[in-house]
Design a protein around this motif. Sequence first.
Motif, mmCIF file in Angstrom:
data_model
loop_
_atom_site.group_PDB
_atom_site.id
_atom_site.type_symbol
_atom_site.label_atom_id
_atom_site.label_comp_id
_atom_site.label_asym_id
_atom_site.label_seq_id
_atom_site.Cartn_x
_atom_site.Cartn_y
_atom_site.Cartn_z
ATOM 1 N N ASN A 7 0.829 -1.252 -0.169
ATOM 2 C CA ASN A 7 0.067 0.121 -0.010
ATOM 3 C C ASN A 7 0.669 1.178 -0.022
ATOM 4 O O ASN A 7 0.713 1.981 0.924
ATOM 5 C CB ASN A 7 -1.053 0.021 1.119
ATOM 6 N N PHE A 10 -1.321 4.503 -0.872
ATOM 7 C CA PHE A 10 -2.298 4.613 0.467
ATOM 8 C C PHE A 10 -1.472 5.191 1.559
ATOM 9 O O PHE A 10 -2.075 6.177 2.236
ATOM 10 C CB PHE A 10 -3.144 3.577 0.763
ATOM 11 N N TRP A 38 0.504 1.312 8.581
ATOM 12 C CA TRP A 38 -0.354 1.435 7.510
ATOM 13 C C TRP A 38 0.163 2.626 6.726
ATOM 14 O O TRP A 38 0.498 2.798 5.730
ATOM 15 C CB TRP A 38 -1.901 1.884 8.012
ATOM 16 N N ASN A 43 0.842 -2.707 5.736
ATOM 17 C CA ASN A 43 -0.319 -3.531 5.531
ATOM 18 C C ASN A 43 -1.462 -2.611 5.421
ATOM 19 O O ASN A 43 -1.372 -1.316 5.504
ATOM 20 C CB ASN A 43 -0.581 -4.484 6.673
ATOM 21 N N PHE A 44 -2.548 -3.026 5.175
ATOM 22 C CA PHE A 44 -3.817 -2.124 5.033
ATOM 23 C C PHE A 44 -4.838 -2.221 6.052
ATOM 24 O O PHE A 44 -4.813 -3.352 6.694
ATOM 25 C CB PHE A 44 -4.689 -2.641 3.780
ATOM 26 N N LEU A 50 -11.055 0.568 8.430
ATOM 27 C CA LEU A 50 -10.984 1.478 7.484
ATOM 28 C C LEU A 50 -11.924 2.598 7.348
ATOM 29 O O LEU A 50 -11.686 3.871 7.330
ATOM 30 C CB LEU A 50 -10.730 0.957 6.020
ATOM 31 N N CYS A 72 -9.349 7.953 -0.989
ATOM 32 C CA CYS A 72 -8.714 6.706 -0.434
ATOM 33 C C CYS A 72 -8.931 5.786 -1.588
ATOM 34 O O CYS A 72 -7.973 5.060 -1.641
ATOM 35 C CB CYS A 72 -9.433 6.441 0.953
ATOM 36 N N LEU A 76 -6.037 3.330 -3.042
ATOM 37 C CA LEU A 76 -5.989 1.767 -3.143
ATOM 38 C C LEU A 76 -5.988 1.000 -4.444
ATOM 39 O O LEU A 76 -5.341 0.304 -4.828
ATOM 40 C CB LEU A 76 -7.128 1.606 -2.286
ATOM 41 N N ASP A 79 -2.682 1.394 -5.779
ATOM 42 C CA ASP A 79 -1.824 0.166 -5.236
ATOM 43 C C ASP A 79 -2.299 -1.189 -6.026
ATOM 44 O O ASP A 79 -1.448 -2.122 -6.136
ATOM 45 C CB ASP A 79 -1.899 0.248 -3.843
#
Length: 101
Positions: A7, A10, A38, A43-44, A50, A72, A76, A79
């Motif tokens: 990510n 993000f 994050w 990682n997400f 979220l 957002c 994403l 990514d």
Amino acid sequence: MNASIKNFHFGKWLNRKIGSKTHFCQRFDWKSRELLRWCQGKNFPKSPVLSQLLYDLHLHIGQEYTSLLAECHEQLMKDHKVYKYEQEKIRRQSEKEATTD
């Protein structure tokens, strides 16, 4: 060999939006470790987290929630495109190695 989704876009966007992580963590009772992961692209945040993160970010910076959601999603998707490209590159490389064997 496989490509794991990262990510990067993000994380960069979230880092820019949050600003001071310590202030954000204290104000909204977030764990700094998960927020740091994050923002670093490790990682997400998962689905229910979220939405809470975006809502708290909306309160933190005063930007409209729906525009934050759209931004957002855009990051994403960037990514995800990088991930798909890397997967395709690995697949082609595997096929090329298989045909040369």
